[in-house]
Scaffold this motif. Structure first.
Motif, PDB file in Angstrom:
ATOM      1  N   THR A  68       0.840  -1.190   0.000  1.00 27.20           N
ATOM      2  CA  THR A  68       0.000   0.000   0.000  1.00 27.20           C
ATOM      3  C   THR A  68       0.877   1.242   0.000  1.00 27.20           C
ATOM      4  O   THR A  68       1.752   1.385   0.855  1.00 27.20           O
ATOM      5  CB  THR A  68      -0.920   0.036   1.227  1.00 27.20           C
ATOM      6  N   ILE A  69       0.617   2.119  -0.946  1.00 26.98           N
ATOM      7  CA  ILE A  69       1.336   3.386  -1.000  1.00 26.98           C
ATOM      8  C   ILE A  69       0.489   4.463  -0.319  1.00 26.98           C
ATOM      9  O   ILE A  69      -0.740   4.457  -0.416  1.00 26.98           O
ATOM     10  CB  ILE A  69       1.661   3.783  -2.463  1.00 26.98           C
ATOM     11  N   SER A  70       1.162   5.363   0.374  1.00 20.63           N
ATOM     12  CA  SER A  70       0.460   6.470   1.017  1.00 20.63           C
ATOM     13  C   SER A  70       1.427   7.646   1.111  1.00 20.63           C
ATOM     14  O   SER A  70       2.627   7.491   0.887  1.00 20.63           O
ATOM     15  CB  SER A  70      -0.046   6.074   2.405  1.00 20.63           C
ATOM     16  N   ARG A  71       0.879   8.810   1.431  1.00 22.39           N
ATOM     17  CA  ARG A  71       1.731   9.980   1.568  1.00 22.39           C
ATOM     18  C   ARG A  71       1.216  10.860   2.690  1.00 22.39           C
ATOM     19  O   ARG A  71       0.022  10.890   2.982  1.00 22.39           O
ATOM     20  CB  ARG A  71       1.814  10.758   0.258  1.00 22.39           C
ATOM     21  N   ASP A  72       2.145  11.578   3.292  1.00 21.37           N
ATOM     22  CA  ASP A  72       1.822  12.547   4.330  1.00 21.37           C
ATOM     23  C   ASP A  72       2.428  13.870   3.879  1.00 21.37           C
ATOM     24  O   ASP A  72       3.642  14.089   4.004  1.00 21.37           O
ATOM     25  CB  ASP A  72       2.409  12.096   5.676  1.00 21.37           C
ATOM     26  N   ASN A  73       1.609  14.735   3.344  1.00 17.03           N
ATOM     27  CA  ASN A  73       2.114  15.994   2.803  1.00 17.03           C
ATOM     28  C   ASN A  73       2.677  16.907   3.885  1.00 17.03           C
ATOM     29  O   ASN A  73       3.548  17.738   3.614  1.00 17.03           O
ATOM     30  CB  ASN A  73       1.018  16.707   2.022  1.00 17.03           C
ATOM     31  N   ALA A  74       2.181  16.782   5.092  1.00 16.16           N
ATOM     32  CA  ALA A  74       2.692  17.603   6.195  1.00 16.16           C
ATOM     33  C   ALA A  74       4.137  17.226   6.525  1.00 16.16           C
ATOM     34  O   ALA A  74       4.901  18.062   7.013  1.00 16.16           O
ATOM     35  CB  ALA A  74       1.815  17.454   7.417  1.00 16.16           C
ATOM     36  N   LYS A  75       4.501  15.979   6.237  1.00 16.02           N
ATOM     37  CA  LYS A  75       5.851  15.511   6.527  1.00 16.02           C
ATOM     38  C   LYS A  75       6.699  15.359   5.271  1.00 16.02           C
ATOM     39  O   LYS A  75       7.830  14.892   5.327  1.00 16.02           O
ATOM     40  CB  LYS A  75       5.793  14.169   7.261  1.00 16.02           C
ATOM     41  N   ASN A  76       6.129  15.725   4.120  1.00 19.50           N
ATOM     42  CA  ASN A  76       6.855  15.584   2.844  1.00 19.50           C
ATOM     43  C   ASN A  76       7.374  14.166   2.652  1.00 19.50           C
ATOM     44  O   ASN A  76       8.517  13.958   2.208  1.00 19.50           O
ATOM     45  CB  ASN A  76       8.018  16.573   2.767  1.00 19.50           C
ATOM     46  N   THR A  77       6.545  13.203   2.964  1.00 23.35           N
ATOM     47  CA  THR A  77       6.992  11.815   2.961  1.00 23.35           C
ATOM     48  C   THR A  77       5.971  10.916   2.271  1.00 23.35           C
ATOM     49  O   THR A  77       4.764  11.093   2.451  1.00 23.35           O
ATOM     50  CB  THR A  77       7.232  11.324   4.395  1.00 23.35           C
ATOM     51  N   VAL A  78       6.489   9.971   1.514  1.00 18.80           N
ATOM     52  CA  VAL A  78       5.655   8.933   0.928  1.00 18.80           C
ATOM     53  C   VAL A  78       6.093   7.604   1.531  1.00 18.80           C
ATOM     54  O   VAL A  78       7.275   7.408   1.840  1.00 18.80           O
ATOM     55  CB  VAL A  78       5.763   8.914  -0.611  1.00 18.80           C
ATOM     56  N   TYR A  79       5.130   6.713   1.702  1.00 13.57           N
ATOM     57  CA  TYR A  79       5.391   5.435   2.350  1.00 13.57           C
ATOM     58  C   TYR A  79       5.009   4.279   1.433  1.00 13.57           C
ATOM     59  O   TYR A  79       4.176   4.413   0.547  1.00 13.57           O
ATOM     60  CB  TYR A  79       4.578   5.314   3.642  1.00 13.57           C
ATOM     61  N   LEU A  80       5.618   3.148   1.713  1.00 14.28           N
ATOM     62  CA  LEU A  80       5.216   1.907   1.067  1.00 14.28           C
ATOM     63  C   LEU A  80       5.104   0.847   2.155  1.00 14.28           C
ATOM     64  O   LEU A  80       6.118   0.405   2.702  1.00 14.28           O
ATOM     65  CB  LEU A  80       6.222   1.474   0.003  1.00 14.28           C
ATOM     66  N   GLN A  81       3.873   0.510   2.484  1.00 13.41           N
ATOM     67  CA  GLN A  81       3.624  -0.551   3.456  1.00 13.41           C
ATOM     68  C   GLN A  81       3.619  -1.872   2.702  1.00 13.41           C
ATOM     69  O   GLN A  81       2.835  -2.056   1.768  1.00 13.41           O
ATOM     70  CB  GLN A  81       2.283  -0.333   4.149  1.00 13.41           C
ATOM     71  N   MET A  82       4.476  -2.767   3.130  1.00 14.13           N
ATOM     72  CA  MET A  82       4.625  -4.054   2.449  1.00 14.13           C
ATOM     73  C   MET A  82       4.265  -5.177   3.411  1.00 14.13           C
ATOM     74  O   MET A  82       4.910  -5.334   4.458  1.00 14.13           O
ATOM     75  CB  MET A  82       6.063  -4.220   1.950  1.00 14.13           C
ATOM     76  N   ASN A  83       3.254  -5.926   3.076  1.00 14.68           N
ATOM     77  CA  ASN A  83       2.800  -7.047   3.896  1.00 14.68           C
ATOM     78  C   ASN A  83       2.954  -8.350   3.133  1.00 14.68           C
ATOM     79  O   ASN A  83       3.096  -8.357   1.916  1.00 14.68           O
ATOM     80  CB  ASN A  83       1.336  -6.844   4.296  1.00 14.68           C
TER      81      ASN A  83
END
Length: 126
Positions: A68-83
């Motif tokens: 699952t990809i997600s982003r937090d614009n307040a932290k200028n960060t994108v994530y990749l949750q890998m299960n």
């Protein structure tokens, strides 16, 4: 734009991991973001992408339903949750960004990205 990935490590099969990509230098909120990976001896391949407005996400068939990809614009960060990680997920994972991209074919094209991180290594052991 500078991109810095983190979070890669050794993990066992069926485990989970979250990768992060921190961006700096330009307006993050306008960036389309993506994750690619490159396994030893193989070409870099698309994993997942998200449009700047979070309206659209894309996944490679091999990871759909597990990542699952997600982003937090307040932290200028994108994530990749890998299960449910598999041995075949072993690779160096790269974060990429661009300002102009539309449609899955664009997001999947490594040549359409202007900015890249240095990569973070994920190793999945059986």
């Amino acid at each position: 734009v500078q991109l810095v990935e983190s979070g890669g490590r050794l993990v066992q099969t069926r485990g989970s991991l979250r990768l992060s990509c921190a961006a700096s230098g330009r307006t993050f909120i306008n960036l389309n973001m993506a994750w690619f990976r490159q396994a030893p001896g193989k070409e870099r391949e698309f994993v997942s992408g998200m449009s700047w407005d979070e309206a659209t996400t894309y996944y490679a068939p091999a990871v759909k339903g597990r990542f699952t990809i997600s982003r937090d614009n307040a932290k200028n960060t994108v994530y990749l949750q890998m299960n449910s990680l598999k041995v075949e997920d072993t690779a160096v994972y790269y974060c990429a960004a661009n300002y102009h991209c539309s449609g899955g074919a664009c997001y999947e094209d490594v040549k359409r990205y202007d900015y890249w991180g240095q990569g973070t290594r994920v190793t999945v052991s059986s």
